[in-house]
Design a protein around this motif. Sequence first.
Motif, PDB file in Angstrom:
ATOM      1  N   HIS A 221      -4.048   5.052  11.946  1.00  0.00           N
ATOM      2  CA  HIS A 221      -5.310   4.408  12.320  1.00  0.00           C
ATOM      3  C   HIS A 221      -5.045   3.046  12.966  1.00  0.00           C
ATOM      4  O   HIS A 221      -5.634   2.708  14.002  1.00  0.00           O
ATOM      5  CB  HIS A 221      -6.187   4.244  11.082  1.00  0.00           C
ATOM      6  CG  HIS A 221      -7.469   3.517  11.312  1.00  0.00           C
ATOM      7  ND1 HIS A 221      -8.479   4.019  12.102  1.00  0.00           N
ATOM      8  CD2 HIS A 221      -7.899   2.303  10.869  1.00  0.00           C
ATOM      9  CE1 HIS A 221      -9.487   3.164  12.126  1.00  0.00           C
ATOM     10  NE2 HIS A 221      -9.162   2.116  11.395  1.00  0.00           N
ATOM     11  N   VAL A 222      -4.136   2.273  12.378  1.00  0.00           N
ATOM     12  CA  VAL A 222      -3.795   0.957  12.920  1.00  0.00           C
ATOM     13  C   VAL A 222      -3.202   1.090  14.321  1.00  0.00           C
ATOM     14  O   VAL A 222      -3.520   0.317  15.228  1.00  0.00           O
ATOM     15  CB  VAL A 222      -2.804   0.227  11.991  1.00  0.00           C
ATOM     16  CG1 VAL A 222      -2.233  -1.010  12.661  1.00  0.00           C
ATOM     17  CG2 VAL A 222      -3.497  -0.165  10.693  1.00  0.00           C
ATOM     18  N   ASN A 223      -2.356   2.087  14.513  1.00  0.00           N
ATOM     19  CA  ASN A 223      -1.688   2.263  15.804  1.00  0.00           C
ATOM     20  C   ASN A 223      -2.608   2.826  16.876  1.00  0.00           C
ATOM     21  O   ASN A 223      -2.204   2.922  18.045  1.00  0.00           O
ATOM     22  CB  ASN A 223      -0.467   3.168  15.642  1.00  0.00           C
ATOM     23  CG  ASN A 223       0.679   2.462  14.947  1.00  0.00           C
ATOM     24  OD1 ASN A 223       0.861   1.263  15.108  1.00  0.00           O
ATOM     25  ND2 ASN A 223       1.438   3.192  14.156  1.00  0.00           N
ATOM     26  N   ASN A 224      -3.818   3.215  16.495  1.00  0.00           N
ATOM     27  CA  ASN A 224      -4.816   3.654  17.475  1.00  0.00           C
ATOM     28  C   ASN A 224      -5.735   2.519  17.908  1.00  0.00           C
ATOM     29  O   ASN A 224      -6.589   2.705  18.766  1.00  0.00           O
ATOM     30  CB  ASN A 224      -5.669   4.797  16.910  1.00  0.00           C
ATOM     31  CG  ASN A 224      -4.986   6.138  17.072  1.00  0.00           C
ATOM     32  OD1 ASN A 224      -4.192   6.334  17.982  1.00  0.00           O
ATOM     33  ND2 ASN A 224      -5.269   7.071  16.188  1.00  0.00           N
TER      34      ASN A 224
ATOM     35  N   LEU B 151      -6.642  -3.571  20.265  1.00  0.00           N
ATOM     36  CA  LEU B 151      -7.103  -4.960  20.302  1.00  0.00           C
ATOM     37  C   LEU B 151      -7.625  -5.451  18.957  1.00  0.00           C
ATOM     38  O   LEU B 151      -8.052  -6.592  18.834  1.00  0.00           O
ATOM     39  CB  LEU B 151      -8.212  -5.103  21.365  1.00  0.00           C
ATOM     40  CG  LEU B 151      -7.818  -4.683  22.790  1.00  0.00           C
ATOM     41  CD1 LEU B 151      -9.016  -4.791  23.727  1.00  0.00           C
ATOM     42  CD2 LEU B 151      -6.664  -5.543  23.306  1.00  0.00           C
ATOM     43  N   VAL B 152      -7.593  -4.600  17.949  1.00  0.00           N
ATOM     44  CA  VAL B 152      -8.137  -4.967  16.636  1.00  0.00           C
ATOM     45  C   VAL B 152      -7.066  -4.742  15.579  1.00  0.00           C
ATOM     46  O   VAL B 152      -6.379  -3.717  15.585  1.00  0.00           O
ATOM     47  CB  VAL B 152      -9.381  -4.114  16.295  1.00  0.00           C
ATOM     48  CG1 VAL B 152      -9.932  -4.518  14.931  1.00  0.00           C
ATOM     49  CG2 VAL B 152     -10.441  -4.262  17.376  1.00  0.00           C
ATOM     50  N   ASP B 153      -6.901  -5.710  14.688  1.00  0.00           N
ATOM     51  CA  ASP B 153      -5.972  -5.574  13.572  1.00  0.00           C
ATOM     52  C   ASP B 153      -6.725  -5.032  12.365  1.00  0.00           C
ATOM     53  O   ASP B 153      -7.569  -5.723  11.797  1.00  0.00           O
ATOM     54  CB  ASP B 153      -5.337  -6.932  13.245  1.00  0.00           C
ATOM     55  CG  ASP B 153      -4.284  -6.817  12.151  1.00  0.00           C
ATOM     56  OD1 ASP B 153      -3.974  -5.675  11.755  1.00  0.00           O
ATOM     57  OD2 ASP B 153      -3.783  -7.852  11.696  1.00  0.00           O
ATOM     58  N   HIS B 154      -6.449  -3.791  12.011  1.00  0.00           N
ATOM     59  CA  HIS B 154      -7.148  -3.158  10.892  1.00  0.00           C
ATOM     60  C   HIS B 154      -6.148  -2.789   9.803  1.00  0.00           C
ATOM     61  O   HIS B 154      -6.128  -1.667   9.309  1.00  0.00           O
ATOM     62  CB  HIS B 154      -7.894  -1.908  11.382  1.00  0.00           C
ATOM     63  CG  HIS B 154      -9.291  -1.845  10.855  1.00  0.00           C
ATOM     64  ND1 HIS B 154     -10.167  -0.856  11.175  1.00  0.00           N
ATOM     65  CD2 HIS B 154      -9.968  -2.650   9.993  1.00  0.00           C
ATOM     66  CE1 HIS B 154     -11.324  -1.047  10.563  1.00  0.00           C
ATOM     67  NE2 HIS B 154     -11.217  -2.130   9.850  1.00  0.00           N
ATOM     68  N   GLN B 155      -5.325  -3.757   9.434  1.00  0.00           N
ATOM     69  CA  GLN B 155      -4.258  -3.547   8.465  1.00  0.00           C
ATOM     70  C   GLN B 155      -4.788  -3.340   7.052  1.00  0.00           C
ATOM     71  O   GLN B 155      -4.047  -2.920   6.167  1.00  0.00           O
ATOM     72  CB  GLN B 155      -3.320  -4.760   8.492  1.00  0.00           C
ATOM     73  CG  GLN B 155      -2.041  -4.618   7.700  1.00  0.00           C
ATOM     74  CD  GLN B 155      -1.030  -3.694   8.343  1.00  0.00           C
ATOM     75  OE1 GLN B 155      -1.137  -3.379   9.526  1.00  0.00           O
ATOM     76  NE2 GLN B 155      -0.047  -3.249   7.577  1.00  0.00           N
ATOM     77  N   ILE B 156      -6.065  -3.570   6.837  1.00  0.00           N
ATOM     78  CA  ILE B 156      -6.635  -3.525   5.491  1.00  0.00           C
ATOM     79  C   ILE B 156      -6.395  -2.188   4.802  1.00  0.00           C
ATOM     80  O   ILE B 156      -6.080  -2.136   3.609  1.00  0.00           O
ATOM     81  CB  ILE B 156      -8.155  -3.859   5.518  1.00  0.00           C
ATOM     82  CG1 ILE B 156      -8.722  -3.845   4.086  1.00  0.00           C
ATOM     83  CG2 ILE B 156      -8.916  -2.929   6.446  1.00  0.00           C
ATOM     84  CD1 ILE B 156     -10.136  -4.347   4.001  1.00  0.00           C
ATOM     85  N   TYR B 157      -6.502  -1.081   5.543  1.00  0.00           N
ATOM     86  CA  TYR B 157      -6.322   0.230   4.914  1.00  0.00           C
ATOM     87  C   TYR B 157      -4.861   0.451   4.512  1.00  0.00           C
ATOM     88  O   TYR B 157      -4.585   1.025   3.449  1.00  0.00           O
ATOM     89  CB  TYR B 157      -6.783   1.338   5.855  1.00  0.00           C
ATOM     90  CG  TYR B 157      -8.280   1.394   6.020  1.00  0.00           C
ATOM     91  CD1 TYR B 157      -9.091   1.831   4.984  1.00  0.00           C
ATOM     92  CD2 TYR B 157      -8.886   0.997   7.204  1.00  0.00           C
ATOM     93  CE1 TYR B 157     -10.467   1.885   5.124  1.00  0.00           C
ATOM     94  CE2 TYR B 157     -10.266   1.039   7.358  1.00  0.00           C
ATOM     95  CZ  TYR B 157     -11.046   1.484   6.313  1.00  0.00           C
ATOM     96  OH  TYR B 157     -12.412   1.521   6.447  1.00  0.00           O
ATOM     97  N   VAL B 158      -3.937  -0.002   5.348  1.00  0.00           N
ATOM     98  CA  VAL B 158      -2.520   0.120   5.005  1.00  0.00           C
ATOM     99  C   VAL B 158      -2.222  -0.676   3.738  1.00  0.00           C
ATOM    100  O   VAL B 158      -1.577  -0.181   2.805  1.00  0.00           O
ATOM    101  CB  VAL B 158      -1.629  -0.376   6.167  1.00  0.00           C
ATOM    102  CG1 VAL B 158      -0.153  -0.304   5.783  1.00  0.00           C
ATOM    103  CG2 VAL B 158      -1.889   0.439   7.423  1.00  0.00           C
ATOM    104  N   ASP B 159      -2.693  -1.920   3.703  1.00  0.00           N
ATOM    105  CA  ASP B 159      -2.446  -2.769   2.534  1.00  0.00           C
ATOM    106  C   ASP B 159      -3.174  -2.249   1.295  1.00  0.00           C
ATOM    107  O   ASP B 159      -2.674  -2.392   0.173  1.00  0.00           O
ATOM    108  CB  ASP B 159      -2.884  -4.201   2.834  1.00  0.00           C
ATOM    109  CG  ASP B 159      -1.963  -4.889   3.825  1.00  0.00           C
ATOM    110  OD1 ASP B 159      -0.874  -4.356   4.088  1.00  0.00           O
ATOM    111  OD2 ASP B 159      -2.339  -5.951   4.353  1.00  0.00           O
TER     112      ASP B 159
END
Length: 315
Positions: A198-201, A204-212
Amino acid sequence: MLYRVIKMTLGVLVGIYIAILLNLSFPLSAGIIVMLSLLDTKKQTFSVAWKRIYTAGIGFVLSAVIFNWFGFEPWVLGLFLLAFVPISLKLNAAEGVVMNTVIATHFMSFQSITLVNIINELALLGIGIGVAIVLNLHMPSLENELKEKQSEVEKHMKHILMQMSFNLKNLCLVEDTSEEMAQLEPFIKDSKVLALKHVNNLLLVDHQIYVDYFQMRLDQFYWMLYMQKHFKNCFITQTEAEMLSEFTEHMAEMLSVENDPKPLLDELARIRALIVKQPIPTTQLEFENYSALYQYMNDLETFILLKLEFSKKYL
């Protein structure tokens, strides 16, 4: 899966027909390059596209030198690969090997390396990579699926914590949740992989929250494994076990991505103060029970602190 198959099929056909319209030689190769360049995520697509572009430059130079010196015989392709493959691996650009091998075979078919031939290959490369990038600009959102996986993880963790609470009330292991935990670990790991996708898709947006988030739950899972070890023996310290049982039940009820862990830490500190005031164990069995419960309490604190670190960063 169906979405990816349709996208790949469409991309291959579009690439081929563009090459045919431009009257390029080897138009089918444009479709193959599209197929090779359609990766799972947007960031992968752009990264690999760049590697294929600059390795193509290296490939053109090597082809010109090697084929012009030794001729356009099949065995010379082996010389080209002996030179090109190590360079690609050294540059961490192995993705360019197959494509440049195809380009080299085109030069062998032309039996010459001229500006017109090079332009033909550059056009095939541009069409293939360009079509792949355009198609991969649209990726289905994984956010709803990730939220569902969050809920599933929390449901199982709540159940396991509730069972720990029940075991404490009964002063020993009543129900074994090892099978559920064995299934939960790979589920969390797979969810984290999906979160990385999801993050790699998102360019322009950092959505690291799900990984963390899933990493935090995985860390908590490992602490739950430690916590379960304390139930191998029966307890005799009813008062302390009852307090920790009620706290564990409350913690399970509060478990969610949005919950604030600070009140739980305050409540656990209050319980710790009460347990410390209890009479000192007088027998070895009492001391062993007290030590196990105290360690269980420390594990609960670590479990909550892991969530606190996540909350400080995102909530």
